[in-house]
Each structure stands twice: as C-alpha cells, then as structure tokens.
Write a protein that holds these residues in place. Structure first.
Motif, PDB file in Angstrom:
ATOM      1  N   GLY A  50       0.788  -1.224   0.000  1.00  0.00           N
ATOM      2  CA  GLY A  50       0.000   0.000   0.000  1.00  0.00           C
ATOM      3  C   GLY A  50       0.814   1.265   0.000  1.00  0.00           C
ATOM      4  N   MET A  51       2.157   1.135   0.005  1.00  0.00           N
ATOM      5  CA  MET A  51       3.005   2.322   0.088  1.00  0.00           C
ATOM      6  C   MET A  51       3.227   2.971  -1.271  1.00  0.00           C
ATOM      7  SD  MET A  51       6.492   2.592   2.306  1.00  0.00           S
ATOM      8  CE  MET A  51       7.537   1.757   1.128  1.00  0.00           C
ATOM      9  N   GLY A  52       3.048   2.250  -2.307  1.00  0.00           N
ATOM     10  CA  GLY A  52       3.277   2.807  -3.644  1.00  0.00           C
ATOM     11  C   GLY A  52       4.612   2.368  -4.203  1.00  0.00           C
ATOM     12  N   GLU A  53       4.668   2.228  -5.518  1.00  0.00           N
ATOM     13  CA  GLU A  53       5.909   1.774  -6.171  1.00  0.00           C
ATOM     14  C   GLU A  53       6.955   2.876  -6.189  1.00  0.00           C
ATOM     15  OE1 GLU A  53       6.177  -0.869  -8.926  1.00  0.00           O
ATOM     16  OE2 GLU A  53       4.488  -1.997  -8.245  1.00  0.00           O
ATOM     17  N   GLY A  54       8.195   2.483  -5.986  1.00  0.00           N
ATOM     18  CA  GLY A  54       9.308   3.422  -6.063  1.00  0.00           C
ATOM     19  C   GLY A  54       9.477   4.299  -4.836  1.00  0.00           C
ATOM     20  N   THR A  55       8.767   3.999  -3.760  1.00  0.00           N
ATOM     21  CA  THR A  55       8.876   4.791  -2.529  1.00  0.00           C
ATOM     22  C   THR A  55       9.481   3.924  -1.434  1.00  0.00           C
ATOM     23  OG1 THR A  55       6.884   6.018  -3.129  1.00  0.00           O
ATOM     24  CG2 THR A  55       7.624   6.181  -0.852  1.00  0.00           C
ATOM     25  N   ASP A  56      10.618   4.350  -0.900  1.00  0.00           N
ATOM     26  CA  ASP A  56      11.217   3.577   0.183  1.00  0.00           C
ATOM     27  C   ASP A  56      10.565   3.978   1.509  1.00  0.00           C
ATOM     28  OD1 ASP A  56      12.253   6.074   0.456  1.00  0.00           O
ATOM     29  OD2 ASP A  56      14.348   5.468   0.610  1.00  0.00           O
ATOM     30  N   TYR A  57      10.787   3.169   2.527  1.00  0.00           N
ATOM     31  CA  TYR A  57      10.068   3.355   3.782  1.00  0.00           C
ATOM     32  C   TYR A  57      10.481   4.636   4.503  1.00  0.00           C
ATOM     33  CZ  TYR A  57       7.828   2.309   8.219  1.00  0.00           C
ATOM     34  OH  TYR A  57       7.039   2.374   9.334  1.00  0.00           O
ATOM     35  N   ILE A  58      11.735   5.032   4.386  1.00  0.00           N
ATOM     36  CA  ILE A  58      12.183   6.252   5.066  1.00  0.00           C
ATOM     37  C   ILE A  58      11.448   7.469   4.525  1.00  0.00           C
ATOM     38  CG2 ILE A  58      14.145   6.737   3.546  1.00  0.00           C
ATOM     39  CD1 ILE A  58      14.271   7.113   7.339  1.00  0.00           C
ATOM     40  N   SER A  59      11.186   7.475   3.216  1.00  0.00           N
ATOM     41  CA  SER A  59      10.442   8.587   2.611  1.00  0.00           C
ATOM     42  C   SER A  59       8.993   8.591   3.087  1.00  0.00           C
ATOM     43  CB  SER A  59      10.478   8.488   1.083  1.00  0.00           C
ATOM     44  OG  SER A  59      11.801   8.610   0.604  1.00  0.00           O
ATOM     45  N   PHE A  60       8.448   7.396   3.266  1.00  0.00           N
ATOM     46  CA  PHE A  60       7.078   7.281   3.778  1.00  0.00           C
ATOM     47  C   PHE A  60       7.017   7.677   5.251  1.00  0.00           C
ATOM     48  CE2 PHE A  60       3.688   4.956   5.883  1.00  0.00           C
ATOM     49  CZ  PHE A  60       2.599   5.182   5.049  1.00  0.00           C
ATOM     50  N   LEU A  61       8.046   7.319   6.011  1.00  0.00           N
ATOM     51  CA  LEU A  61       8.018   7.463   7.459  1.00  0.00           C
ATOM     52  C   LEU A  61       8.242   8.891   7.938  1.00  0.00           C
ATOM     53  CD1 LEU A  61       7.897   5.961  10.220  1.00  0.00           C
ATOM     54  CD2 LEU A  61      10.388   5.699  10.052  1.00  0.00           C
ATOM     55  N   VAL A  62       9.116   9.641   7.282  1.00  0.00           N
ATOM     56  CA  VAL A  62       9.503  10.968   7.775  1.00  0.00           C
ATOM     57  C   VAL A  62       8.310  11.897   7.995  1.00  0.00           C
ATOM     58  CG1 VAL A  62      10.742  13.096   7.179  1.00  0.00           C
ATOM     59  CG2 VAL A  62      11.891  10.896   6.987  1.00  0.00           C
ATOM     60  N   PRO A  63       7.376  12.043   7.039  1.00  0.00           N
ATOM     61  CA  PRO A  63       6.214  12.899   7.322  1.00  0.00           C
ATOM     62  C   PRO A  63       5.410  12.429   8.533  1.00  0.00           C
ATOM     63  CG  PRO A  63       6.365  12.444   4.972  1.00  0.00           C
ATOM     64  CD  PRO A  63       7.351  11.551   5.645  1.00  0.00           C
ATOM     65  N   GLY A  64       5.320  11.119   8.723  1.00  0.00           N
ATOM     66  CA  GLY A  64       4.607  10.594   9.889  1.00  0.00           C
ATOM     67  C   GLY A  64       5.299  10.952  11.193  1.00  0.00           C
ATOM     68  N   ILE A  65       6.622  10.906  11.204  1.00  0.00           N
ATOM     69  CA  ILE A  65       7.372  11.242  12.413  1.00  0.00           C
ATOM     70  C   ILE A  65       7.292  12.741  12.691  1.00  0.00           C
ATOM     71  CG2 ILE A  65       9.662  11.240  13.470  1.00  0.00           C
ATOM     72  CD1 ILE A  65       8.246   8.501  13.265  1.00  0.00           C
ATOM     73  N   LEU A  66       7.300  13.542  11.639  1.00  0.00           N
ATOM     74  CA  LEU A  66       7.117  14.986  11.824  1.00  0.00           C
ATOM     75  C   LEU A  66       5.742  15.261  12.435  1.00  0.00           C
ATOM     76  CD1 LEU A  66       8.572  16.325   8.446  1.00  0.00           C
ATOM     77  CD2 LEU A  66       9.667  16.397  10.687  1.00  0.00           C
ATOM     78  N   GLY A  67       4.726  14.554  11.937  1.00  0.00           N
ATOM     79  CA  GLY A  67       3.385  14.695  12.498  1.00  0.00           C
ATOM     80  C   GLY A  67       3.334  14.257  13.945  1.00  0.00           C
ATOM     81  N   MET A  68       4.031  13.185  14.284  1.00  0.00           N
ATOM     82  CA  MET A  68       4.078  12.701  15.659  1.00  0.00           C
ATOM     83  C   MET A  68       4.686  13.752  16.579  1.00  0.00           C
ATOM     84  SD  MET A  68       6.143   9.431  17.247  1.00  0.00           S
ATOM     85  CE  MET A  68       7.721  10.276  17.177  1.00  0.00           C
ATOM     86  N   SER A  69       5.792  14.339  16.146  1.00  0.00           N
ATOM     87  CA  SER A  69       6.463  15.360  16.955  1.00  0.00           C
ATOM     88  C   SER A  69       5.547  16.561  17.184  1.00  0.00           C
ATOM     89  CB  SER A  69       7.752  15.809  16.258  1.00  0.00           C
ATOM     90  OG  SER A  69       8.374  16.856  16.980  1.00  0.00           O
ATOM     91  N   LEU A  70       4.856  16.995  16.128  1.00  0.00           N
ATOM     92  CA  LEU A  70       3.931  18.119  16.261  1.00  0.00           C
ATOM     93  C   LEU A  70       2.768  17.775  17.186  1.00  0.00           C
ATOM     94  CD1 LEU A  70       3.867  19.228  12.519  1.00  0.00           C
ATOM     95  CD2 LEU A  70       4.687  20.623  14.421  1.00  0.00           C
ATOM     96  N   LEU A  71       2.260  16.557  17.073  1.00  0.00           N
ATOM     97  CA  LEU A  71       1.148  16.116  17.911  1.00  0.00           C
ATOM     98  C   LEU A  71       1.519  16.164  19.386  1.00  0.00           C
ATOM     99  CD1 LEU A  71      -1.638  14.672  18.330  1.00  0.00           C
ATOM    100  CD2 LEU A  71      -0.399  12.514  18.024  1.00  0.00           C
ATOM    101  N   PHE A  72       2.649  15.571  19.739  1.00  0.00           N
ATOM    102  CA  PHE A  72       3.042  15.478  21.139  1.00  0.00           C
ATOM    103  C   PHE A  72       3.411  16.846  21.707  1.00  0.00           C
ATOM    104  CE2 PHE A  72       3.052  11.070  20.192  1.00  0.00           C
ATOM    105  CZ  PHE A  72       3.005  10.381  21.386  1.00  0.00           C
ATOM    106  N   SER A  73       4.278  17.577  20.999  1.00  0.00           N
ATOM    107  CA  SER A  73       4.742  18.860  21.523  1.00  0.00           C
ATOM    108  C   SER A  73       3.609  19.880  21.605  1.00  0.00           C
ATOM    109  CB  SER A  73       5.894  19.406  20.669  1.00  0.00           C
ATOM    110  OG  SER A  73       5.481  19.609  19.330  1.00  0.00           O
ATOM    111  N   SER A  74       2.731  19.893  20.622  1.00  0.00           N
ATOM    112  CA  SER A  74       1.643  20.874  20.612  1.00  0.00           C
ATOM    113  C   SER A  74       0.590  20.561  21.662  1.00  0.00           C
ATOM    114  CB  SER A  74       0.989  20.923  19.223  1.00  0.00           C
ATOM    115  OG  SER A  74       1.917  21.310  18.239  1.00  0.00           O
ATOM    116  N   THR A  75       0.181  19.302  21.758  1.00  0.00           N
ATOM    117  CA  THR A  75      -0.865  18.943  22.706  1.00  0.00           C
ATOM    118  C   THR A  75      -0.418  19.195  24.142  1.00  0.00           C
ATOM    119  OG1 THR A  75      -1.582  17.229  21.165  1.00  0.00           O
ATOM    120  CG2 THR A  75      -2.480  17.137  23.376  1.00  0.00           C
TER     121      THR A  75
END
Length: 254
Positions: A50-75
């Motif tokens: 479900g990640m899409g062709e030609g996309t490695d996991y680090i590229s998929f993961l980084v936006p999610g980790i940025l979102g996690m950081s914003l979620l925790f620090s902001s809340t």
C-alpha cells in the motif's frame, strides 16, 4: 480587541522557556529520532503493501514522524496553562487590561514556534538518513501543513487544560487521547492496510489529513488530494482555536 504587545510578551516567554529547557528539547527530539533511526533504517529495504511503487520506507516514514512530533509537543503545550495556574502567573495576566483572546493567541504563537523549531531539527536529521524533499515549493506547502497541525493540537491541548486543574491528570488524559490519534493517522503504515472499521475511525482523525498532506507535498504520495487535506486541516485548526478560546475564557472567568 487584540493587544499585540501582550501577544508578543506571551510569545517571547514561551519561546524563552523552551530554549532554556535544554533537557526538554532533547527529550522532544529523542523519540522521533529513535523512530527514524530504528524503524526507518530497519525497514528501509522492505516493500510495505500500500506504500506505492518506487517509494522507500524512510520517505514514507519521515512525514509521519514529523506529524508525531507536532502532535506530542503541541498537545502538551496546554500543560503550561496548568503550570501558570498552579504558580499564580495566570491569575496575574488575567487581571491585566488585555483581552482573553490576546492571551490565547500569545500562548498559541509561542507553542507554535517551539513546535516548528523541533520539526525543523528533525527534518535536518532525516536529511542525513537519505530523505529528500522534491522541491522548494513542496517544502513550503509541507510547512503550511505543519503549521496547521501545530495550531490544531495546541488548540486541543488548551481545550483540555481549560477544563482540568490537575497537572498529573492532564498528562494521563492526554496520553489516552494522543496515542489513538497517532496510530490512526497512518504515520507508521499505509491507511490502505487498515481494516474497514479502522479506516472509518481514521477519517475523523485530523492528524490523518495533516500527515497525508505533508506526504503528498514532500514525497508525492497521498490518499487524499492536497486541496482536500488542506481544507480539512484548516477547518480543524479554526475549530480548535475557537473552541479553545471559548473554554479558556469560560474557565478562567469562573
């Protein structure tokens, strides 16, 4: 009426408090960096369905980790309201001749700045792990999504802080709220892999649209279109600001 001097003073106070607490900055960065290092590098060569062709996991993961950081620090920015109430500072600024809206805007602006500093540092670390953003316009669009995520969850933190008096209870309740929001957002794995009932729940999670929008902007893969993600996040951000301001005014006037 908004008092810009009051907004600036409260913003500066929040920023100085963050910069002086070196352990707080380190703690806020440690977990996202560990996620990037161990999950990003560990699953780097694996094909995730479900990640899409030609996309490695680090590229998929980084936006999610940025979102996690914003979620925790902001809340958890709402915790500063409880600290100020506990030690009397909030009472002092509430009797000042400034509007409650100015106080809320100053707090949100300070928390927003602190959260954005953290995600910029994480973005810098991810660059050394092989993550690349497509273009400068893509980075600008991603920053807009980051701002909207931060504002949304700063507002959410203010909503809970306005209705609670106990700092320890705030932490327990927020953890109960934050982790479902995080795991439902598709930060670590594609939404397509969710069972149908979880997909329905993820549609009600604002972080889902924020991370999907960042992923679409920076990497070029997304479940929803960029305009849809942008509209939903703008709506959630506006709602949380209005609700947080209303409950803050109501709570502190009692």
């Amino acid at each position: 009426m908004i008092n810009m001097t009051a907004v600036y003073v409260l913003w500066l106070r929040e920023v100085k408090r963050t910069l002086r607490a070196k352990s707080r900055i380190f703690g806020a960065l440690a977990m996202p960096v560990f996620f990037l290092a161990f999950m990003g590098m560990g699953f780097r060569r694996m094909a995730v369905p479900g990640m899409g062709e030609g996309t490695d996991y680090i590229s998929f993961l980084v936006p999610g980790i940025l979102g996690m950081s914003l979620l925790f620090s902001s809340t958890f920015g709402g915790l500063s309201v409880l600290w100020d109430r506990e030690f009397g500072f909030l009472k002092e600024i509430m009797v000042a001749p400034v509007s409650r809206v100015s106080i809320v805007i100053g707090r949100i602006a300070g928390g927003l700045t602190s959260a954005m500093v953290q995600v910029v540092l994480i973005l810098g670390v991810s660059h050394f792990m092989g993550f690349r953003i497509r273009s400068i316009p893509a980075l600008i669009l991603a920053l807009i999504f980051m701002l909207l995520i931060a504002v949304t969850f700063l507002g959410l933190g203010l909503v809970f802080a306005s209705r609670m008096k106990d700092m320890q209870g705030f932490g327990i309740v927020m953890n109960f709220v934050i982790f479902p929001l995080f795991f439902l957002s598709g930060a670590l794995f594609p939404l397509e892999n969710f069972p149908m009932w979880l997909k329905y729940l993820s549609h009600a999670d604002p972080l889902t649209y924020g991370i999907d929008g960042m992923r679409g902007a920076m990497v070029g893969i997304s479940v929803y279109s960029i305009p849809v993600n942008l509209a939903v996040m703008a709506g959630f951000a506006g709602l949380m600001i209005v609700l947080g301001t209303y409950l803050f005014q109501k709570g502190e006037s009692v």
